[in-house]
Design a protein around this motif. Structure first.
Motif, PDB file in Angstrom:
ATOM      1  N   LEU A  81       0.885  -1.096  -0.047  1.00 57.42           N
ATOM      2  CA  LEU A  81      -0.040  -0.053   0.058  1.00 57.42           C
ATOM      3  C   LEU A  81       0.879   1.239   0.035  1.00 57.42           C
ATOM      4  CD1 LEU A  81      -2.759  -0.753   2.757  1.00 57.42           C
ATOM      5  CD2 LEU A  81      -2.920  -0.813   0.135  1.00 57.42           C
ATOM      6  N   ALA A  82       1.942   1.116   0.848  1.00 59.68           N
ATOM      7  CA  ALA A  82       2.742   2.298   0.870  1.00 59.68           C
ATOM      8  C   ALA A  82       3.373   2.706  -0.577  1.00 59.68           C
ATOM      9  CB  ALA A  82       3.975   2.137   1.881  1.00 59.68           C
ATOM     10  N   ILE A  83       3.951   1.434  -1.123  1.00 60.54           N
ATOM     11  CA  ILE A  83       4.670   1.682  -2.458  1.00 60.54           C
ATOM     12  C   ILE A  83       3.477   2.221  -3.402  1.00 60.54           C
ATOM     13  CG2 ILE A  83       5.626   0.431  -4.307  1.00 60.54           C
ATOM     14  CD1 ILE A  83       7.284   0.928  -1.964  1.00 60.54           C
ATOM     15  N   GLY A  84       2.321   1.701  -3.414  1.00 54.51           N
ATOM     16  CA  GLY A  84       1.120   2.077  -4.188  1.00 54.51           C
ATOM     17  C   GLY A  84       1.150   3.804  -3.973  1.00 54.51           C
ATOM     18  N   LEU A  85       1.296   4.339  -2.926  1.00 53.77           N
ATOM     19  CA  LEU A  85       1.160   5.630  -2.691  1.00 53.77           C
ATOM     20  C   LEU A  85       2.325   6.414  -3.293  1.00 53.77           C
ATOM     21  CD1 LEU A  85      -0.020   5.812   0.932  1.00 53.77           C
ATOM     22  CD2 LEU A  85      -1.252   6.466  -0.873  1.00 53.77           C
ATOM     23  N   ALA A  86       3.492   5.812  -3.286  1.00 52.94           N
ATOM     24  CA  ALA A  86       4.705   6.412  -4.158  1.00 52.94           C
ATOM     25  C   ALA A  86       4.478   6.398  -5.595  1.00 52.94           C
ATOM     26  CB  ALA A  86       5.788   5.391  -3.973  1.00 52.94           C
ATOM     27  N   VAL A  87       3.802   5.578  -6.021  1.00 48.13           N
ATOM     28  CA  VAL A  87       3.362   5.587  -7.683  1.00 48.13           C
ATOM     29  C   VAL A  87       2.249   6.806  -7.627  1.00 48.13           C
ATOM     30  CG1 VAL A  87       2.344   4.112  -9.524  1.00 48.13           C
ATOM     31  CG2 VAL A  87       3.948   3.215  -7.814  1.00 48.13           C
ATOM     32  N   CYS A  88       1.376   6.812  -6.800  1.00 48.58           N
ATOM     33  CA  CYS A  88       0.337   7.890  -6.912  1.00 48.58           C
ATOM     34  C   CYS A  88       1.085   9.057  -6.753  1.00 48.58           C
ATOM     35  CB  CYS A  88      -0.759   7.752  -5.677  1.00 48.58           C
ATOM     36  SG  CYS A  88      -1.887   6.532  -5.961  1.00 48.58           S
ATOM     37  N   ARG A  89       2.010   9.374  -5.834  1.00 44.12           N
ATOM     38  CA  ARG A  89       2.606  10.695  -5.738  1.00 44.12           C
ATOM     39  C   ARG A  89       3.200  10.949  -7.034  1.00 44.12           C
ATOM     40  NH1 ARG A  89       6.174  10.137   0.085  1.00 44.12           N
ATOM     41  NH2 ARG A  89       4.407   9.719   1.128  1.00 44.12           N
ATOM     42  N   LEU A  90       4.006  10.171  -7.571  1.00 44.07           N
ATOM     43  CA  LEU A  90       4.709  10.353  -8.914  1.00 44.07           C
ATOM     44  C   LEU A  90       3.588  10.627  -9.875  1.00 44.07           C
ATOM     45  CD1 LEU A  90       7.033   9.946 -11.052  1.00 44.07           C
ATOM     46  CD2 LEU A  90       6.006   7.760 -11.394  1.00 44.07           C
ATOM     47  N   LEU A  91       2.509   9.984 -10.411  1.00 45.38           N
ATOM     48  CA  LEU A  91       1.536  10.454 -11.045  1.00 45.38           C
ATOM     49  C   LEU A  91       0.675  11.799 -10.959  1.00 45.38           C
ATOM     50  CD1 LEU A  91      -0.242   6.570 -11.698  1.00 45.38           C
ATOM     51  CD2 LEU A  91       1.490   7.960 -13.046  1.00 45.38           C
ATOM     52  N   GLN A  92       0.520  11.955  -9.682  1.00 43.16           N
ATOM     53  CA  GLN A  92      -0.041  13.301  -9.346  1.00 43.16           C
ATOM     54  C   GLN A  92       0.719  14.618  -9.442  1.00 43.16           C
ATOM     55  OE1 GLN A  92      -1.039  12.243  -5.373  1.00 43.16           O
ATOM     56  NE2 GLN A  92      -3.091  11.136  -5.838  1.00 43.16           N
ATOM     57  N   GLN A  93       2.302  14.253  -9.211  1.00 42.57           N
ATOM     58  CA  GLN A  93       3.130  15.389  -9.046  1.00 42.57           C
ATOM     59  C   GLN A  93       3.507  15.640 -10.539  1.00 42.57           C
ATOM     60  OE1 GLN A  93       6.098  14.635  -6.111  1.00 42.57           O
ATOM     61  NE2 GLN A  93       4.587  14.479  -4.492  1.00 42.57           N
ATOM     62  N   TYR A  94       3.989  14.558 -11.261  1.00 39.35           N
ATOM     63  CA  TYR A  94       4.685  14.825 -12.331  1.00 39.35           C
ATOM     64  C   TYR A  94       3.418  14.870 -13.708  1.00 39.35           C
ATOM     65  CZ  TYR A  94       9.168  14.848 -10.474  1.00 39.35           C
ATOM     66  OH  TYR A  94      10.418  15.364  -9.944  1.00 39.35           O
TER      67      TYR A  94
END
Ligand code: ATP
Length: 249
Positions: A81-94
Motif C-alpha cells: 500500500l505504501a508503495i502504491g502511494l509512491a506511484v500515486c505521488r509520482l502520477l499526481q506530481q509529474y
C-alpha cells in the motif's frame, strides 16, 4: 544512473524483474538497498496468486527495487500500500493525474488500472528481511493488449497530455519509492494511513471483498497494519492478507 550508491540495471527482455532481483539476492550478489532492475519486456511477468502481469515490449515500465526491511516480515503487510502511494505521488506530481490506490496493490486512474505492485520477500525470517518491490506501470499499451487483460486498464500516454520521458520516469520512480521506503523503515505503515485514506479508490463506497465467505459493506479505510476496514450491516471488520481482492459493491 544512481541514487546514492544504488544502481539502475537495464535489461532488454527478461522473465520477470522481480525474479532477476530475487536470484541476485540468493546468489549473494552485493546490492545496495534502493538498487533497481528495469526491463523493456517480461516473458513471465507476475501478479498476485500466480496471475499474469501482461508485459509486452514497447514503452511500458517493468521495474523492481531491492530494499532491506529493518522491522522484519510482520511489518511488510502495509508495504505494498505504501508503495502504491509512491506511484500515486509520482502520477499526481509529474503528470497531474487523479491517481488512486486500490487495496491492496493496484493504482487506478479514471477507474482503470494503470499500475500494479508486487512485493516479494527473500531470505530469513529473523529481525530484518530482504524485499523486492515490483512495479508494472503502463506507459503505452499496444492495441492487442485487450485480448490479454480481462479488466479495464489504461496507460500514461492515454491519460496525460504530457510527453513521457522514460529515463526520467525510471529515475523519478526510484526516487519516490526509496523516499517511501525510508519513511516506512522509520514508522511502518502507520505513517501512511492518512495519505492512504485520501487516495483510496473506494473510500466510503460500497465494496465486495472476494473472501471465503465473501463480504459486502462500506469501505472505511485501513488500520495501522494496512488491513482493510469494512463496515457491514452487522459489524465493522478488518481484513488482512495478500490473498484477498476488492471490488466495487
Ligand atoms: P485484482 O486487480 O483483480 O483485484 P489482483 O490484485 O490479484 O486482482 P494483480 O495480481 O494485481 O491482480 O494483477 C493481475 C491482474 O491485472 C491480471 O489478472 C489482469 O487482469 C490485470 N493485468 C495484467 N496485466 C496488466 C497490465 N499490464 N495493466 C493492467 N492490468 C493488467
Amino acid at each position: 544512473q544512481t541514487a546514492g550508491s544504488a544502481q539502475i540495471l537495464v535489461q532488454h527482455i527478461t522473465d520477470s524483474t522481480n525474479c532477476q532481483l530475487l536470484q541476485r539476492l540468493q546468489g549473494r550478489h552485493e546490492l545496495e538497498p534502493g538498487s533497481v532492475i528495469v526491463a523493456e519486456a517480461q516473458s513471465a511477468g507476475r501478479g498476485r496468486r500466480g496471475r499474469t502481469w501482461y508485459s509486452p515490449f514497447g514503452t511500458n515500465l517493468y521495474f523492481s527495487c531491492y530494499w532491506r526491511l529493518e522491522q522484519g516480515i510482520p511489518a511488510a503487510m502495509g508495504l505494498s500500500l505504501a508503495i502504491g502511494l509512491a506511484v500515486c505521488r509520482l502520477l499526481q506530481q509529474y503528470y497531474q493525474l487523479d491517481a488512486k490506490v486500490k487495496w491492496p496493490n493496484d493504482i487506478y486512474v479514471n477507474g482503470k488500472k494503470l499500475a500494479g505492485v508486487l512485493v516479494e520477500l527473500s531470505g530469513t525470517l529473523d529481525a530484518g528481511c530482504d524485499v523486492v518491490i515490483g512495479i508494472g506501470l503502463n506507459v503505452g499499451m499496444p492495441e492487442q493488449s485487450k485480448q490479454h487483460i480481462e479488466q479495464p486498464y489504461t496507460d500514461l500516454r492515454t491519460e496525460s497530455s504530457q510527453q513521457v520521458d522514460r529515463n526520467l520516469l525510471v529515475v523519478e520512480l526510484q526516487r519516490q519509492v526509496v523516499t517511501v521506503l525510508q519513511e516506512f523503515n522509520v514508522a511502518g505503515f502507520a505513517a501512511f494511513i492518512a495519505e492512504f485514506n485520501q487516495n483510496d479508490l473506494y473510500a466510503n463506497q460500497p465494496v465486495y471483498l472476494m473472501a471465503k465467505p465473501s463480504i459486502s459493506g462500506i469501505c472505511r479505510g485501513v488500520d495501522k497494519q494496512g488491513g482493510i476496514i469494512i463496515e457491514t450491516s452487522q459489524s465493522t471488520e478488518v481484513h488482512y492478507g495478500g490473498e484477498l481482492s476488492l471490488r466495487a459493491g
